[in-house]
Design a protein around this motif. Structure first.
Motif, PDB file in Angstrom:
ATOM      1  N   ASP B   7       0.885  -1.336  -0.036  1.00  0.00           N
ATOM      2  CA  ASP B   7      -0.116   0.124  -0.109  1.00  0.00           C
ATOM      3  C   ASP B   7       0.664   1.331   0.040  1.00  0.00           C
ATOM      4  OD1 ASP B   7      -2.153  -1.146   0.029  1.00  0.00           O
ATOM      5  OD2 ASP B   7      -2.949  -0.382   2.005  1.00  0.00           O
ATOM      6  N   LEU B   8       1.985   1.354   0.809  1.00  0.00           N
ATOM      7  CA  LEU B   8       2.663   2.247   1.070  1.00  0.00           C
ATOM      8  C   LEU B   8       3.487   2.824  -0.215  1.00  0.00           C
ATOM      9  CD1 LEU B   8       3.739   4.532   2.645  1.00  0.00           C
ATOM     10  CD2 LEU B   8       5.660   3.130   3.428  1.00  0.00           C
ATOM     11  N   LEU B   9       4.132   1.691  -0.669  1.00  0.00           N
ATOM     12  CA  LEU B   9       5.151   1.819  -1.809  1.00  0.00           C
ATOM     13  C   LEU B   9       4.208   2.115  -3.158  1.00  0.00           C
ATOM     14  CD1 LEU B   9       7.534  -0.991  -1.279  1.00  0.00           C
ATOM     15  CD2 LEU B   9       7.787   1.349  -0.787  1.00  0.00           C
ATOM     16  N   LYS B  65      16.252   3.749  -3.538  1.00  0.00           N
ATOM     17  CA  LYS B  65      16.958   3.198  -2.430  1.00  0.00           C
ATOM     18  C   LYS B  65      16.038   2.365  -1.390  1.00  0.00           C
ATOM     19  CE  LYS B  65      19.739   7.332  -1.717  1.00  0.00           C
ATOM     20  NZ  LYS B  65      19.795   8.532  -0.671  1.00  0.00           N
ATOM     21  N   LEU B  66      14.695   2.266  -1.809  1.00  0.00           N
ATOM     22  CA  LEU B  66      13.963   1.467  -0.758  1.00  0.00           C
ATOM     23  C   LEU B  66      12.935   0.971  -1.624  1.00  0.00           C
ATOM     24  CD1 LEU B  66      13.337   0.954   2.112  1.00  0.00           C
ATOM     25  CD2 LEU B  66      11.752   2.749   2.071  1.00  0.00           C
ATOM     26  N   THR B  67      13.105  -0.508  -1.735  1.00  0.00           N
ATOM     27  CA  THR B  67      12.211  -0.891  -2.599  1.00  0.00           C
ATOM     28  C   THR B  67      11.598  -2.249  -1.663  1.00  0.00           C
ATOM     29  OG1 THR B  67      13.928  -2.507  -3.404  1.00  0.00           O
ATOM     30  CG2 THR B  67      13.237  -0.996  -5.031  1.00  0.00           C
ATOM     31  N   GLU B  68      12.071  -2.438  -0.950  1.00  0.00           N
ATOM     32  CA  GLU B  68      11.281  -3.490   0.102  1.00  0.00           C
ATOM     33  C   GLU B  68      11.926  -3.055   1.679  1.00  0.00           C
ATOM     34  OE1 GLU B  68      12.347  -7.218  -0.833  1.00  0.00           O
ATOM     35  OE2 GLU B  68      14.357  -7.103  -0.385  1.00  0.00           O
ATOM     36  N   PHE B  69      10.899  -3.479   2.404  1.00  0.00           N
ATOM     37  CA  PHE B  69      11.508  -3.430   4.084  1.00  0.00           C
ATOM     38  C   PHE B  69      11.852  -4.385   4.642  1.00  0.00           C
ATOM     39  CE2 PHE B  69       8.107  -0.350   2.750  1.00  0.00           C
ATOM     40  CZ  PHE B  69       8.534   1.003   3.329  1.00  0.00           C
ATOM     41  N   LYS B  74       6.810   0.420  10.088  1.00  0.00           N
ATOM     42  CA  LYS B  74       6.931   1.358  11.387  1.00  0.00           C
ATOM     43  C   LYS B  74       8.409   1.027  11.784  1.00  0.00           C
ATOM     44  CE  LYS B  74       5.850   0.651  16.169  1.00  0.00           C
ATOM     45  NZ  LYS B  74       5.175  -0.446  16.913  1.00  0.00           N
ATOM     46  N   THR B  75       9.112  -0.042  11.681  1.00  0.00           N
ATOM     47  CA  THR B  75      10.545   0.183  12.271  1.00  0.00           C
ATOM     48  C   THR B  75      11.383   1.171  11.358  1.00  0.00           C
ATOM     49  OG1 THR B  75      10.010  -2.227  12.735  1.00  0.00           O
ATOM     50  CG2 THR B  75      12.430  -1.402  12.921  1.00  0.00           C
ATOM     51  N   TYR B  76      11.056   1.051  10.145  1.00  0.00           N
ATOM     52  CA  TYR B  76      11.907   1.846   9.085  1.00  0.00           C
ATOM     53  C   TYR B  76      11.533   3.382   9.660  1.00  0.00           C
ATOM     54  CZ  TYR B  76      13.721   3.802   4.753  1.00  0.00           C
ATOM     55  OH  TYR B  76      14.455   4.489   4.034  1.00  0.00           O
ATOM     56  N   LEU B  77      10.376   3.845   9.640  1.00  0.00           N
ATOM     57  CA  LEU B  77      10.047   5.079   9.927  1.00  0.00           C
ATOM     58  C   LEU B  77      10.470   5.583  11.178  1.00  0.00           C
ATOM     59  CD1 LEU B  77       6.535   5.615   8.629  1.00  0.00           C
ATOM     60  CD2 LEU B  77       8.257   7.215   8.255  1.00  0.00           C
ATOM     61  N   PHE B  78      10.319   4.794  12.152  1.00  0.00           N
ATOM     62  CA  PHE B  78      10.795   5.163  13.529  1.00  0.00           C
ATOM     63  C   PHE B  78      12.200   5.265  13.806  1.00  0.00           C
ATOM     64  CE2 PHE B  78       7.431   4.524  17.037  1.00  0.00           C
ATOM     65  CZ  PHE B  78       6.545   4.763  16.216  1.00  0.00           C
ATOM     66  N   SER B  79      13.065   4.499  12.859  1.00  0.00           N
ATOM     67  CA  SER B  79      14.530   4.734  13.007  1.00  0.00           C
ATOM     68  C   SER B  79      15.058   5.922  12.193  1.00  0.00           C
ATOM     69  CB  SER B  79      14.986   3.183  12.033  1.00  0.00           C
ATOM     70  OG  SER B  79      15.996   3.598  11.526  1.00  0.00           O
ATOM     71  N   ILE B  80      14.306   6.152  11.047  1.00  0.00           N
ATOM     72  CA  ILE B  80      14.601   7.631  10.484  1.00  0.00           C
ATOM     73  C   ILE B  80      14.207   8.785  11.299  1.00  0.00           C
ATOM     74  CG2 ILE B  80      14.277   9.074   8.607  1.00  0.00           C
ATOM     75  CD1 ILE B  80      13.363   6.862   6.873  1.00  0.00           C
ATOM     76  N   GLY B  81      13.010   8.626  12.135  1.00  0.00           N
ATOM     77  CA  GLY B  81      12.474   9.521  13.054  1.00  0.00           C
ATOM     78  C   GLY B  81      13.504   9.727  14.199  1.00  0.00           C
TER      79      GLY B  81
END
Lengths: 245, 189
Positions: B7-9, B65-69, B74-81
């Motif tokens: 959904d996101l991608l 740079k991001l084609t899959e997680f 959530k982990t990805y977003l929280f890590s950038i945040g």
């Protein structure tokens, strides 16, 4: 201009082959104006990126503002609701205690005041997007029944089949001692399809009749509420026995 | 990939604005309360960082740079945040609480907070023009430079006759920006 622009963009995006790149850089060295155009275009691309980032940022900032407002409003409503429900429960408890202490035959008016508690606002928290709805229920919660009544009648005109404005109009009338008018609203609820206000409306119609000292009609209505194992049934049995039934 | 990740991608590709707002709202509350508990960050600071995280996520997806997680959205977003927050706190010389091992956490070594909104004087002026420029230029430039659409795709999206028409229009738009820029430089705003 178009071809040169394409070439500059391909260079800046790193899309030229090794040979093409070397060739292009050699031309930049000898051609001052080309060199300047490349530098300008680099700034343009960066500026474009910043501009569009800013737009996204402002979109998310607006969303954040909206979320904050929603949560402030929600908290307010929950507080108000808890307050009014808490108050209603406390009043009910006190009245019931008074009643059990006295435990003697009471006249209709006394019985009415022992049993009557205003109905909590169960509508507004789910209808926060509509100002008119919000106002009607917030006036209701503040106890400003005449103003709430005006807005409920507007809402009723807009949507005649919605039981909520009809029911709350009944309660408002009861609050301002118009039991007779209240009864017409509670009667209206019974004419609609079965809904969440059907039982409360019978209960309050019974209380309205009690207030007007019409005992037989009160008993008739209370008998309608007996049967199901719910609070209305329990309250009705209790009130019926106080009425000597 | 889970449904959420797809959904996101896909959403970022088709409709980035709506998708970013949607996912912002999915994780916002949790991020704000986590940032408060972990670093004592107030809502204004942590929401600011989480907005930046959303934009960085979008840029990473767009740049391929991001084609899959590896773990989850959530982990990805929280890590950038978290990295954005720690970088901004450091710049503001604000201390974060000591962690279990008695150290103060810092941003990951390989994380570099990109300059998202401010550049040099010239770049800032261009950014200002972009914010105020009208359509069709705004849409064409956004599709091409920001969202990475091809001329053909833009022609379909915006109902142009063909790619060549879009290309000519794009050149006119760039000229318009240059013209506005010169005017701004002359009156020095």
């Amino acid at each position: 201009m178009q071809d040169q622009l394409d070439h500059i963009e391909e260079y800046l995006n790193g899309n030229l082959s090794e040979d093409e790149r070397r060739d292009f850089e050699a031309r930049m060295k000898s051609d001052e104006s080309l060199n300047e155009k490349v530098a300008n275009h680099r700034s343009l691309l960066k500026g474009l990126e910043l501009g569009f980032n800013r737009e996204l940022k402002s979109l998310l900032q607006q969303e954040e503002q909206m979320q904050k407002q929603i949560s402030i409003k929600k908290n307010k409503q929950i507080k108000l609701r808890n307050y009014s429900m808490g108050l209603a429960a406390a009043v009910a408890l006190i009245l019931v205690s008074i009643y059990s202490i006295r435990n003697q035959s009471l006249d209709s008016n006394e019985l009415y005041f022992n049993y009557y508690t205003s109905y909590p606002n169960v509508e507004a928290p789910v209808s926060r997007s509509d100002d008119q709805i919000d106002n009607a229920y917030s006036f209701y919660e503040q106890g400003n029944y005449p103003r709430a009544l005006k807005l409920f009648s507007k809402l009723n005109k807009e949507n005649p089949l919605d039981p909520a404005p009809i029911f709350y109009s009944g309660i408002c009338n009861l609050e301002i001692d118009n039991a007779e008018t209240a009864i017409t609203f509670f009667d209206l609820i019974q004419k609609l399809d079965q809904n969440k206000y059907s039982k409360p409306a019978i209960w309050y119609e019974a209380l309205s009749n009690l207030k007007l000292n019409r005992k037989s009609r009160t008993i008739e209505l209370l008998n309608d509420l007996i049967g199901d194992e719910d609070s209305y049934s329990l309250k009705s049995k209790e009130l019926l026995s106080s009425l000597g039934q | 990939m889970t449904n959420k990740e797809v959904d996101l991608l896909e959403g970022l590709n088709k409709n980035p604005d709506t998708t970013l707002v949607k996912f912002y709202n999915v994780y916002r509350k949790e991020f704000l309360s986590w940032a408060y508990k972990t670093y004592g960050a107030d809502e204004d600071n942590s929401s600011d960082c989480f907005q930046d995280a959303m934009i960085i996520l979008y840029k990473n997806v767009r740049a391929g740079k991001l084609t899959e997680f590896q773990s989850s959205v959530k982990t990805y977003l929280f890590s950038i945040g978290k990295n954005v927050l720690l970088t901004k706190f450091k710049a503001a010389q604000r201390l974060v609480p000591l962690n279990e091992s008695g150290n103060r956490e810092i941003a990951d070594d390989n994380f570099e907070l990109p300059e998202l909104y401010e550049g040099n004087l010239l770049e800032n002026r261009i950014a200002g023009i972009i914010e105020s420029i009208q359509n069709p230029c705004k849409s064409i430039l956004r599709y091409f430079y920001f969202r990475g659409f091809s001329m053909e795709e833009i022609a379909i999206e915006m109902n142009y006759k063909n790619a060549q028409t879009v290309k000519s229009q794009k050149v006119r738009c760039i000229k318009e920006i240059q013209h506005l820029l010169q005017r701004k430089m002359r009156i020095n705003i």
